[in-house]
Write an enzyme that holds these catalytic residues in place. Structure first.
Site, PDB file in Angstrom:
ATOM      1  N   GLY A 111      57.127 -15.637 100.143  1.00 43.41           N
ATOM      2  CA  GLY A 111      55.717 -15.932  99.834  1.00 43.41           C
ATOM      3  C   GLY A 111      55.266 -17.220 100.499  1.00 43.41           C
ATOM      4  O   GLY A 111      56.022 -17.865 101.233  1.00 43.41           O
ATOM      5  N   ALA A 168      59.624 -17.497  92.434  1.00 43.62           N
ATOM      6  CA  ALA A 168      58.892 -16.225  92.364  1.00 43.62           C
ATOM      7  C   ALA A 168      57.877 -16.267  91.232  1.00 43.62           C
ATOM      8  O   ALA A 168      58.159 -16.774  90.150  1.00 43.62           O
ATOM      9  CB  ALA A 168      59.869 -15.068  92.143  1.00 43.62           C
ATOM     10  N   ILE A 189      53.811 -14.456  89.768  1.00 44.20           N
ATOM     11  CA  ILE A 189      52.609 -13.628  89.961  1.00 44.20           C
ATOM     12  C   ILE A 189      51.500 -14.146  89.043  1.00 44.20           C
ATOM     13  O   ILE A 189      51.769 -14.888  88.094  1.00 44.20           O
ATOM     14  CB  ILE A 189      52.862 -12.138  89.629  1.00 44.20           C
ATOM     15  CG1 ILE A 189      53.365 -11.978  88.176  1.00 44.20           C
ATOM     16  CG2 ILE A 189      53.839 -11.504  90.598  1.00 44.20           C
ATOM     17  CD1 ILE A 189      53.364 -10.528  87.671  1.00 44.20           C
ATOM     18  N   GLY A 234      41.118 -17.944  81.769  1.00 48.17           N
ATOM     19  CA  GLY A 234      41.562 -16.643  82.302  1.00 48.17           C
ATOM     20  C   GLY A 234      43.053 -16.575  82.581  1.00 48.17           C
ATOM     21  O   GLY A 234      43.529 -15.624  83.198  1.00 48.17           O
ATOM     22  N   GLN A 235      43.790 -17.579  82.126  1.00 43.16           N
ATOM     23  CA  GLN A 235      45.234 -17.586  82.434  1.00 43.16           C
ATOM     24  C   GLN A 235      46.084 -17.879  81.201  1.00 43.16           C
ATOM     25  O   GLN A 235      47.030 -18.664  81.281  1.00 43.16           O
ATOM     26  CB  GLN A 235      45.543 -18.617  83.528  1.00 43.16           C
ATOM     27  CG  GLN A 235      45.030 -18.208  84.906  1.00 43.16           C
ATOM     28  CD  GLN A 235      45.679 -19.013  86.030  1.00 43.16           C
ATOM     29  OE1 GLN A 235      45.936 -20.194  85.884  1.00 43.16           O
ATOM     30  NE2 GLN A 235      45.941 -18.360  87.154  1.00 43.16           N
ATOM     31  N   TYR A 242      49.592 -16.816  82.312  1.00 39.17           N
ATOM     32  CA  TYR A 242      50.180 -17.675  83.351  1.00 39.17           C
ATOM     33  C   TYR A 242      50.411 -19.099  82.820  1.00 39.17           C
ATOM     34  O   TYR A 242      51.479 -19.678  83.044  1.00 39.17           O
ATOM     35  CB  TYR A 242      49.219 -17.683  84.541  1.00 39.17           C
ATOM     36  CG  TYR A 242      49.694 -18.391  85.782  1.00 39.17           C
ATOM     37  CD1 TYR A 242      50.545 -17.756  86.692  1.00 39.17           C
ATOM     38  CD2 TYR A 242      49.265 -19.682  86.091  1.00 39.17           C
ATOM     39  CE1 TYR A 242      50.959 -18.395  87.861  1.00 39.17           C
ATOM     40  CE2 TYR A 242      49.674 -20.327  87.252  1.00 39.17           C
ATOM     41  CZ  TYR A 242      50.516 -19.673  88.136  1.00 39.17           C
ATOM     42  OH  TYR A 242      50.918 -20.320  89.290  1.00 39.17           O
ATOM     43  N   ILE A 284      47.440 -24.853  96.234  1.00 45.32           N
ATOM     44  CA  ILE A 284      48.048 -24.940  97.561  1.00 45.32           C
ATOM     45  C   ILE A 284      47.507 -23.770  98.394  1.00 45.32           C
ATOM     46  O   ILE A 284      47.335 -22.666  97.862  1.00 45.32           O
ATOM     47  CB  ILE A 284      49.596 -24.841  97.457  1.00 45.32           C
ATOM     48  CG1 ILE A 284      50.155 -25.796  96.376  1.00 45.32           C
ATOM     49  CG2 ILE A 284      50.246 -25.108  98.820  1.00 45.32           C
ATOM     50  CD1 ILE A 284      49.974 -27.274  96.606  1.00 45.32           C
TER      51      ILE A 284
HETATM   52  P1  NDP Z   1      53.016 -15.704  96.779  1.00 43.01           P
HETATM   53  O1  NDP Z   1      52.294 -14.597  96.103  1.00 43.01           O
HETATM   54  O2  NDP Z   1      52.742 -15.998  98.211  1.00 43.01           O
HETATM   55  O3  NDP Z   1      54.593 -15.504  96.616  1.00 43.01           O
HETATM   56  C1  NDP Z   1      55.144 -15.097  95.407  1.00 43.01           C
HETATM   57  C2  NDP Z   1      56.541 -14.602  95.689  1.00 43.01           C
HETATM   58  O4  NDP Z   1      57.117 -14.145  94.460  1.00 43.01           O
HETATM   59  C3  NDP Z   1      56.579 -13.441  96.658  1.00 43.01           C
HETATM   60  O5  NDP Z   1      57.550 -13.725  97.652  1.00 43.01           O
HETATM   61  C4  NDP Z   1      57.030 -12.270  95.803  1.00 43.01           C
HETATM   62  O6  NDP Z   1      57.901 -11.393  96.480  1.00 43.01           O
HETATM   63  C5  NDP Z   1      57.808 -12.952  94.717  1.00 43.01           C
HETATM   64  N1  NDP Z   1      57.894 -12.135  93.523  1.00 43.01           N
HETATM   65  C6  NDP Z   1      56.883 -11.742  92.712  1.00 43.01           C
HETATM   66  N2  NDP Z   1      57.354 -10.956  91.731  1.00 43.01           N
HETATM   67  C7  NDP Z   1      58.692 -10.825  91.933  1.00 43.01           C
HETATM   68  C8  NDP Z   1      59.728 -10.147  91.270  1.00 43.01           C
HETATM   69  N3  NDP Z   1      59.515  -9.427  90.147  1.00 43.01           N
HETATM   70  N4  NDP Z   1      60.981 -10.242  91.760  1.00 43.01           N
HETATM   71  C9  NDP Z   1      61.234 -10.945  92.862  1.00 43.01           C
HETATM   72  N5  NDP Z   1      60.295 -11.629  93.550  1.00 43.01           N
HETATM   73  C10 NDP Z   1      59.036 -11.572  93.081  1.00 43.01           C
HETATM   74  O7  NDP Z   1      52.748 -17.001  95.872  1.00 43.01           O
HETATM   75  P2  NDP Z   1      52.899 -18.547  96.210  1.00 43.01           P
HETATM   76  O8  NDP Z   1      53.844 -18.771  97.309  1.00 43.01           O
HETATM   77  O9  NDP Z   1      51.554 -19.105  96.296  1.00 43.01           O
HETATM   78  O10 NDP Z   1      53.517 -19.061  94.836  1.00 43.01           O
HETATM   79  C11 NDP Z   1      54.894 -19.371  94.675  1.00 43.01           C
HETATM   80  C12 NDP Z   1      55.092 -19.998  93.303  1.00 43.01           C
HETATM   81  O11 NDP Z   1      54.318 -21.176  93.204  1.00 43.01           O
HETATM   82  C13 NDP Z   1      54.648 -19.097  92.152  1.00 43.01           C
HETATM   83  O12 NDP Z   1      55.546 -19.237  91.075  1.00 43.01           O
HETATM   84  C14 NDP Z   1      53.295 -19.647  91.783  1.00 43.01           C
HETATM   85  O13 NDP Z   1      52.969 -19.400  90.450  1.00 43.01           O
HETATM   86  C15 NDP Z   1      53.510 -21.124  92.055  1.00 43.01           C
HETATM   87  N6  NDP Z   1      52.293 -21.865  92.296  1.00 43.01           N
HETATM   88  C16 NDP Z   1      51.516 -21.590  93.378  1.00 43.01           C
HETATM   89  C17 NDP Z   1      50.379 -22.339  93.591  1.00 43.01           C
HETATM   90  C18 NDP Z   1      49.501 -22.108  94.762  1.00 43.01           C
HETATM   91  O14 NDP Z   1      48.485 -22.794  94.841  1.00 43.01           O
HETATM   92  N7  NDP Z   1      49.826 -21.217  95.665  1.00 43.01           N
HETATM   93  C19 NDP Z   1      49.972 -23.412  92.685  1.00 43.01           C
HETATM   94  C20 NDP Z   1      50.886 -23.621  91.603  1.00 43.01           C
HETATM   95  C21 NDP Z   1      51.993 -22.876  91.441  1.00 43.01           C
HETATM   96  P3  NDP Z   1      57.398  -9.955  96.980  1.00 43.01           P
HETATM   97  O15 NDP Z   1      56.227 -10.219  97.890  1.00 43.01           O
HETATM   98  O16 NDP Z   1      58.584  -9.382  97.649  1.00 43.01           O
HETATM   99  O17 NDP Z   1      56.987  -9.237  95.723  1.00 43.01           O
END
Ligand code: NDP
Length: 248
Positions: free
Chosen positions: A14, A90, A92, A150-151, A154, A187
């Site tokens: 991700g 990881a 969602i 809404g979260q 989360y 981010i």
């Molecule tokens: P992305 O959606 O880009 O990435 C999320 C990742 O989690 C993906 O690689 C996905 O893999 C994986 N994932 C989801 N469900 C599962 C599962 N059941 N098993 C294994 N892998 C899973 O999100 P971000 O990179 O933006 O976020 C990464 C983390 O940072 C998250 O925990 C998010 O809550 C946290 N975060 C992000 C922020 C932001 O602004 N982006 C801010 C604060 C926190 P696949 O695609 O293969 O399903």
């Protein structure tokens, strides 16, 4: 230069995870990442990273599922060796007001964002303790610290991650294992870029004193620090990285 370690980054394909994998690999660590079993683009990602010079090891794993986590970490142990650095990244979102929140969307977020921390940490923590060295880094969120409209799902899961961090850090503090939380603000990853631009411009950016989204590399730099030898005295912390959006 730190000793080279085996690092596991869940959700490493991700937006944030990829930057974390790249940073840890650049420091010389062997990096494994998980992807969801249904992710058909995983091998494409591995090949693209290889073309950029990064030899990442990718494992299908549903981190929300106990058995899948057991099998995945066993495989990593057999192929790469024991995990020294775990980044529980990881996650969602399934946003909706509490009025509309149903059991399915509550469970999906709690299972993926919080149960996963138990499922995967449980596979690596005893080994870290036995070897006298380990780093568990939990990627939470500013919305776990301050709540967000809404979260409820989360925010509850992300706040729960830090409760886990504090409790586990106490249990392993004398064993060379640190457990910390990182709470990023907004981010610029696809999770955030999926928010409509007008909402980003009118509601989200104005809340950030720095007037911009964070960069994945900035979070990756903090992960690298917490994974390092130098961070040995940092444990049970919740480190905000949010451009000044929220201060505790
Ligand atoms: P992305 O959606 O880009 O990435 C999320 C990742 O989690 C993906 O690689 C996905 O893999 C994986 N994932 C989801 N469900 C599962 C599962 N059941 N098993 C294994 N892998 C899973 O999100 P971000 O990179 O933006 O976020 C990464 C983390 O940072 C998250 O925990 C998010 O809550 C946290 N975060 C992000 C922020 C932001 O602004 N982006 C801010 C604060 C926190 P696949 O695609 O293969 O399903």
């Amino acid at each position: 230069m730190d000793k080279q370690r085996v690092a596991l980054v869940t959700g490493g394909m991700g937006g944030l995870g990829e930057a974390i994998c790249i940073k840890l690999a650049a420091l010389g660590h062997t990096v494994a990442t998980t992807y969801s079993p249904g992710n058909t683009k995983a091998q494409e990602w591995v090949a693209a990273m290889k073309a950029r010079g990064y030899a990442f090891h990718a494992y299908a794993c549903d981190v929300a599922d106990w058995n899948s986590s057991v099998e995945c970490v066993q495989k990593i142990g057999a192929e790469l060796g024991p995990v020294d650095v775990l980044v529980n990244n990881a996650g969602i979102t399934r946003d909706m007001t509490f009025k509309k929140m149903d059991r399915v969307n509550w469970d999906a977020v709690l299972h993926t964002n919080l149960d996963s921390v138990f499922n995967v940490s449980k596979q690596v923590c005893d080994g870290m303790v036995d070897r006298g060295w380990g780093r568990i880094i939990n990627i939470s969120s500013v919305n776990g610290q301050k709540g967000a409209f809404g979260q409820t799902n989360y925010s509850a899961a992300k706040a729960g991650m830090h409760g886990f961090t504090k409790a586990l850090s106490l249990e392993v503090a004398r064993k060379g294992v640190t457990v910390n939380t990182i709470s990023p603000g907004y981010i610029g990853t696809k999770m955030v870029m999926a928010i409509p631009k007008e909402v980003l411009d009118s509601k989200i950016i104005p809340q950030i004193p720095m007037g911009r989204l964070g960069k994945p590399e900035e979070v990756a730099g903090l992960v690298a620090y917490l994974a390092s030898e130098e961070a040995a005295f940092v444990t049970g912390a919740n480190i905000a990285i949010n451009g000044g959006q929220h201060m505790q």
